[in-house]
Design a protein around this motif. Sequence first.
Motif, PDB file in Angstrom:
ATOM      1  N   LYS A 261       0.800  -1.221   0.000  1.00  0.00           N
ATOM      2  CA  LYS A 261       0.000   0.000   0.000  1.00  0.00           C
ATOM      3  C   LYS A 261       0.836   1.276   0.000  1.00  0.00           C
ATOM      4  CE  LYS A 261      -3.715   2.333   2.536  1.00  0.00           C
ATOM      5  NZ  LYS A 261      -4.585   2.299   3.730  1.00  0.00           N
ATOM      6  N   ASP A 262       1.838   1.370   0.836  1.00  0.00           N
ATOM      7  CA  ASP A 262       2.524   2.648   1.069  1.00  0.00           C
ATOM      8  C   ASP A 262       3.926   2.722   0.495  1.00  0.00           C
ATOM      9  OD1 ASP A 262       0.344   3.704   2.562  1.00  0.00           O
ATOM     10  OD2 ASP A 262       0.965   2.438   4.255  1.00  0.00           O
ATOM     11  N   GLU A 316      -7.503  -5.225   3.114  1.00  0.00           N
ATOM     12  CA  GLU A 316      -6.147  -4.845   3.506  1.00  0.00           C
ATOM     13  C   GLU A 316      -5.672  -5.752   4.631  1.00  0.00           C
ATOM     14  OE1 GLU A 316      -4.335  -0.964   5.679  1.00  0.00           O
ATOM     15  OE2 GLU A 316      -5.419  -0.564   3.795  1.00  0.00           O
ATOM     16  N   CYS A 318      -2.124  -6.536   7.210  1.00  0.00           N
ATOM     17  CA  CYS A 318      -0.833  -6.040   7.675  1.00  0.00           C
ATOM     18  C   CYS A 318       0.042  -7.229   8.045  1.00  0.00           C
ATOM     19  CB  CYS A 318      -1.022  -5.113   8.877  1.00  0.00           C
ATOM     20  SG  CYS A 318      -1.853  -3.576   8.439  1.00  0.00           S
TER      21      CYS A 318
END
Length: 344
Positions: A261-262, A316, A318
Amino acid sequence: MHQYDVVALFSGGLDSIIAAKVVQEQGRTVKALHFTSPFFGKPHRIPEWQEMYGIDIEAVDVGDEYAKLMQGPPHGFGKVLNPCIDCKILMLRRAKLRMLELGAKAIISGEVVGQRPMSQRRDALNIISRDAEVRDYLVRPLCAQRLTPTPPEEAGVLDRERLLNISGRGRKSQLALAETYKLPEIPTPAGGCMLAEVESAKRYWPVLKWSESPAANDFEMANLGRQFWKGDSWLTVGRDQEDNTRIEELAAAGDLLFKVKDFPGPLCLGRQWPGRPWSPETVREAAALTARYSAKARRHGGEIAVTVTSRGEMAEVCVPAAEPHGWDTPDWDAAKEEITALRD
């Protein structure tokens, strides 16, 4: 519609070029067929070939037919994962259909008796003609005078006296003919079939092993990026933007697309076989592999957010940027053992 006398199998190799030129020299018009699949074919070169060699060429996609054939070729695999006899049968069957559509009278190929150990032995050439049901149409111009006269020769479609008598694995005769025809480029002798190359074949074998009905799309995916398998769970990791773009193009309904994502990183695709959805743990492991191949995510450390998209919906997860246990890249030695067991 333009009238053609002959349909030709055209690989882009020297033998197929010379076979077409020999026939053109007799004043016959030729429509050359360049077959394509995930394993062979260079359709992007057709305009160049047409200009260089003066041959009318069209691409014929046999990808899905070939994928189906790979599940169990009747005449078996060659030294690696190449079903050479069944490959030629498939092409000749398609060539016959095109011949009939065009109103042509014969099919030609660049085969040379004794040149290839699996598909160009004399007995194999006979099997190919028989099983493709092209005995009434097929002429092999490079070695015709070493074979029994064919119906097109007997009918005068092609002049047998002006066909050739080449045999064996040498290329001296073909190179001499290339000079005679003043070919501007002489192709290398490599066949160009990825099924005969270990590095490619090891990527294809897990698809055949785990998919109940493999399609061309599966093998095109297997050609891309880095490949990881854990049992029947399959993840493709893009190496660069070109891979990422192609992965996105090949994504099918039900596939899982993973993206960090980042941070910049690869696009990864998890293929879910029909009726065999991935478990949440498998999804997390694939997400961790995705993060593992983002250099900036690895340097950042800690938990990394990875998006997972399927059927238009995004979630999403993590995960740490780490390679989870049990995901392996395809291995030829293991594949070879399994293929050998099938042959036996």
